[in-house]
Every structure is written in C-alpha cells, then in structure tokens.
Design an enzyme around this catalytic site. Structure first.
Site, short mmCIF file in Angstrom:
data_model
loop_
_atom_site.label_atom_id
_atom_site.label_comp_id
_atom_site.label_asym_id
_atom_site.label_seq_id
_atom_site.Cartn_x
_atom_site.Cartn_y
_atom_site.Cartn_z
N LYS B 74 -21.25 6.40 16.45
CA LYS B 74 -19.86 6.52 16.92
C LYS B 74 -19.32 7.85 16.38
O LYS B 74 -19.67 8.25 15.26
CB LYS B 74 -19.08 5.34 16.36
CG LYS B 74 -17.65 5.18 16.82
CD LYS B 74 -17.04 3.91 16.18
CE LYS B 74 -15.62 3.64 16.64
NZ LYS B 74 -15.06 2.41 16.02
N SER B 149 -12.84 -0.50 19.50
CA SER B 149 -12.84 0.92 19.71
C SER B 149 -14.23 1.54 19.84
O SER B 149 -14.35 2.67 20.35
CB SER B 149 -12.10 1.62 18.56
OG SER B 149 -12.80 1.44 17.35
N SER B 173 -13.66 -3.92 16.37
CA SER B 173 -14.13 -2.74 17.10
C SER B 173 -15.63 -2.66 17.34
O SER B 173 -16.08 -1.83 18.14
CB SER B 173 -13.67 -1.46 16.39
OG SER B 173 -12.31 -1.23 16.66
#
Lengths: 99, 467
Positions: B74, B149, B173
């Site tokens: 990420k 997210s 997330s």
C-alpha cells in the site's frame, strides 16, 4: 445530548484556524454541513452511562517500555534529509520570516 | 501465479526465475491498468533485486522463505524505488530515505516489492475514492468500489497481479476491501507488526497486515512480519506462530446485533452458510449479544479524528512534502500547504479532531468516547470468557457503487460498522471469502478473537477453507 448540534459558520472558521487549514468559502460551506452531520451522529454516545468508568487510551497493556540509552546508527544522511525539503540552503531548511 | 508456495516451488526447482516471476507480475500490472489499483511500479529496482536473488540462488545460497516472490505494498509504506505518496498531493513527490520495517523484513526473506497500491489519501476512507489520484475499481465489477482504505492492495491480490499485498487497518481498511474483492485479509492484534516507516493515521488503532488468496499464505506473511521492533515501542514480543493442530470443537459466537435488518439479506445468507460449514467440521456456533456494537462507530469517529488531527499536524510544508508557493507569512504557508495537500476527508477528520479535543468539548466527546471504549473492551472480554471466536459479516453489504456514498460522509462511515469494534479493542480480526451475491459480488465473514489469538483465527478459517 439528543439535540442535533448546530455548528455555525464562525465555529467552522475557528476549527479551520485551530487546524492550520486556510479554506476557501466553498470548502467552509460544505464542511459546515458535513461536520454538523458527523457531530449529530457521534452525539449518540451521550446516551451511555459511563459514571465511574476509567477511559481506555491504549490496549496493549504495555507500560514504560525502555530501550538502552545508546546511539543508534542510521543509514540516512543529512544530505538526504535536507533534500526532502523543497527549500534549503547552507545545510539549513528555509522558512518564511517568523517575526 | 496465485499462491506463494507455488512460486517458491517453481523457483526452487528451476522452472521459474525470480526475474521471470517479477516480469510476469509487472506485465499483469500493466494489463490490469484499467482498475487503477496501482499508483506506481518499482520496475527498475524490482528487476535489479530479482537478478541479484537469481544469482544468489544459482550460487546455492539460501535466500530466504520468500526468495523471488513479488509483492505490492500500500502506498503508505515507505519503500525504495518510487515515491511514497499516501495517495495525497502532500506527499506526491516524497522519496522515502528509509524503508518500513515490514518491507525490510519481507525483503530479508527474498521477497521483491514491485509496486505501490492506491488508497484513500492518508488511509482516510472506506472506498479508495478519497485518493487524490482517482479511485480504484472493484476486481469483480468496475462500476463498484474497491473498498478501502487499502483498496488497491485488495484488488491486485484478487486480480492475481501478485500473490500477496500489504495493507494497513485502523478501523477495517484491510478487512472491508478484502471482503469486497473476495480475498483473505488479516488485521492482527494491535502491536503485532512494527509500524515504523508507515504513514501514521490513528496511533492507538493503526495496524499492519496482509492480503492473500489463501490462509496458508497469510500465516507465512504474518509469521515473517510479526515481532518486536526497537523503532516501534508499541510492538509486542513475537507471539505469532501458525497452528497445525487446531483445538477441535471451537466455541464460536455469532453476534446477533450484526445480523439485523440493516444488513443485506444476501450477506446474512452467506454468513449462515459459513456457520453451517463450521458446524459440519465439528465447531459449536451459538448466538451471542454485543449490545455495545451500535455505539462503536460513534466512539471511533471521535477517537480516530482526534488522533488524526494530532498525527497530521506534522505536515507543515517545511521539512518534507508539499509546500505552498508565493506565501508571505509562516501562518499562510501552513494554511495554504495544508489546504492544497489534503483531500476533503482529511480536512473533515482533522477538524472533527480539533473539535472533540477543544476545551469545553473534551469531556463530552473525547473522554466519553474513551470511557465507552472501556465498556466495549469489557463486553468483548466477557464474551471471550465463554467463546474462542466471534463471527459477523465483514461489511453490511457487498461492494457499493462508485460515487454512491461520496456525498454523505456518515453513510460512508457506516460501511465500517462491523470492522471498527475489534479495532477499538485491539483485537485480531480477519476477513475470509464466503461466497458471492446474486450479482456476482464477493461477500466476506469476519472472525474476531481475544488478543494474541491471531494464529487460532487463521487455523479456524483453514479448517473450513474450500469446503
């Protein structure tokens, strides 16, 4: 606390100032609505009786974690750190005049 | 390429080289470009590392447990080879001078980072629509959100670009996008994996975990990443070890409040099917109550913005990151830099945080939320006195439409209603695939256990995997 919080335009402006955010008028308008709605939602917590309950700030149970008082070598150089700033000169980071 | 073990076996037998594995992943990344799951590829560095690993393997060296296995992080993990943007204008050009401990640990085992995945800017969001660089699309339906997210990481795993990807999970997330894209998502016990070198969001609930296609791969990655780090004083001494002999007849509580009318009937059916599978292999599933569940989201949206407002105060335009131009004063520099560098959701959270921490409101909001958090922690402890694991849907619905919830932040927050409670209590929680909806969208179930029972959760999920 079951009355929905009304947050004024001045309140939003004040919050922006506390948060060091210089917002446009348009942003202030939409944030006033959003923040009012969010505060309206989170107010339901007022229903809970928390008399005599201790707050939980962390969940590990770890306390006073120490490390040796010794210098830790880093591979990151001064030049690399200075290069991260958009403005630097003479081994210093430049900022606008403060006083 | 879908499983880590397959790639390792092929590399060991000489069928595949690390370079070929990396090239295949980069090729797949290009051919799936339309999903916008990646913000950058670290091609040059990845190929260089692959060649180096191939040479070491040729020399008969033991390179590690992930020799030549490509992965994606990420884009809030500091890593070499591309900027670490946190999907924000603030860090658009930020070249990290060091790597996150999690990335370093994986590289020490021979893994190769090939790119950085899209996210909601600064990990604020549940759909990846808050990325300053545009949303990621769902792996199963490009008109639906990826979840968030860590949406990009979930999608690259689902699309088989790489066999595993890294994410961060503060309130869901990892788990919610895993559920939306039909992959395994692991949020460990708070403190399991070092957060050093990862862009901070809310320090009392931020955790690091992974996305994989199956449980065994998650066990391997968590085993490698977990452990104490001198650079993150909240890390726990390494306790994670995969379990091969799961205690039979686990006692599992299905949380009644998580299966109400507000939850999509197809999701409830999928959870019920999963319960039958658990029973079929000898586990005991009973209905339990967690009445605090309805308050968890309100606690979360007080505590997390408070911590966000503090953590994001560091972005001042001075030492690193975006700096506004043509400013006269220091105050203007801060104000304009932060207005230009943050997306609207960042600003909302910072300002809510400033509000709940203000004198006059502190007791009514922040302090009340931290006390309510104690009640939630206690409620979990009571349940874990009688149950090994708690079960619920991961999210109340399958993936929703792109743009469907963007106008209403509270509606968007509700997608996290199942995942937020274990985060506030620091509990391990995983999302595992549990079928698809009539429209072909994946559905996930969430398994939650007491602190440090991460390996048990994974072993339990394994006992019904593929059944």
């Amino acid at each position: 606390m079951d009355v929905m919080t009304v947050i004024s335009r001045d309140d939003v402006q004040h919050l922006a100032q506390l948060s060091s955010l210089q917002l446009t008028d348009e942003e202030l308008d939409s944030l006033q609505t959003d923040i009012g709605n969010i505060l309206g939602y989170i107010e339901q917590l007022g229903e809970l009786d928390t008399t005599g309950v201790e707050p939980t700030y962390q969940v590990t149970g770890l306390e006073n974690v120490w490390r040796d008082d010794s210098v830790i070598h880093s591979d990151v150089t001064r030049e690399q750190m200075l290069a991260l700033s958009t403005e630097s000169a003479s081994n210093q980071v430049k900022v606008p005049k403060v006083l | 390429m879908s499983r880590i073990s397959n790639i390792i076996d092929q590399i060991k037998s000489g069928e595949l080289t690390a370079r070929a594995a990396v090239e295949a992943a980069l090729e797949k990344a290009k051919s799936t470009d339309e999903f916008h799951a990646l913000l950058s590829v670290t091609e040059a560095r990845a190929l260089e590392r692959a060649d180096e690993i191939d040479a070491r393997l040729q020399g008969g060296e033991n390179v590690g447990r992930l020799a030549g296995v490509p992965f994606i992080a990420k884009d809030n993990f500091l890593a070499f080879g591309a900027p670490t943007t946190a999907a924000s204008r603030m860090l658009e050009k930020f070249d990290a001078p060091l790597q996150a401990t999690a990335v370093e640990k994986l590289e020490q085992e021979g893994a190769i980072c090939i790119g950085k995945a899209n996210l909601d800017a600064f990990a604020h969001g549940g759909s990846t629509e808050n990325s300053a660089f545009g949303p990621t699309k769902n792996a199963f339906d490009q008109t639906k959100v990826a979840g968030g997210s860590s949406g990009g990481s979930a999608v690259v795993t689902a699309l088989d670009v790489v066999p595993f990807a890294l994410g961060t999970d503060t309130g869901g997330s990892i788990r919610q996008p895993a559920s939306f894209n039909g992959v395994v998502g692991v949020k460990p016990t708070y403190g399991t994996v070092s957060r050093y070198g990862v862009v901070a969001m809310a320090s009392s609930t931020d955790t690091i975990g992974c996305f994989t296609k199956d449980i065994a791969d998650s066990e391997l990655i968590m085993d490698i990443m977990s452990g104490r780090d001198i650079n993150d004083m909240t890390t726990l001494p390494d306790f994670f070890a995969p379990i091969t002999d799961l205690k039979p007849g686990q006692k599992i509580g299905i949380i009644k409040e998580s299966m109400g009318d507000a939850v999509d009937p197809e999701v409830r059916n999928a959870v019920n099917d999963y319960i039958e599978k658990l029973r079929a292999v000898g586990h005991i599933v009973e209905e339990v109550h967690l009445s605090m569940l309805k308050y968890a989201l309100a606690m979360y949206y007080i505590i997390v913005p408070a911590e966000v407002s503090s953590n994001l105060a560091r972005y001042d335009g001075i030492r690193y990151g975006h700096r506004a131009e043509n400013v006269a004063t220091l105050a203007e520099l801060y104000g304009r830099t932060r207005d230009e560098g943050f997306v609207t959701e960042n600003k909302r959270r910072i300002m809510i945080g400033s509000y709940v921490l203000s004198s006059g409101y502190f007791d009514a909001y922040y302090q009340q939320a931290q006390k309510a958090r104690t009640l939630l922690v206690n409620a979990y402890e009571e349940l874990f006195a009688s149950y090994d694991v708690l079960l619920s849907p991961t999210a109340p619905t399958p993936a929703f439409g792109l743009g469907e919830n963007t106008a209403d932040p509270v509606q968007m927050y509700l997608a996290d209603i199942m995942t937020v409670p274990p985060s506030l209590a620091g509990l391990p929680a995983i999302s595992v695939p549990a079928g698809v909806s009539g429209a072909g969208l994946p559905i996930g179930v969430q398994l939650v256990g007491p602190r440090r029972s991460d390996a048990n959760l994974l072993a339990l999920a394994k006992s019904v995997e593929g059944k």
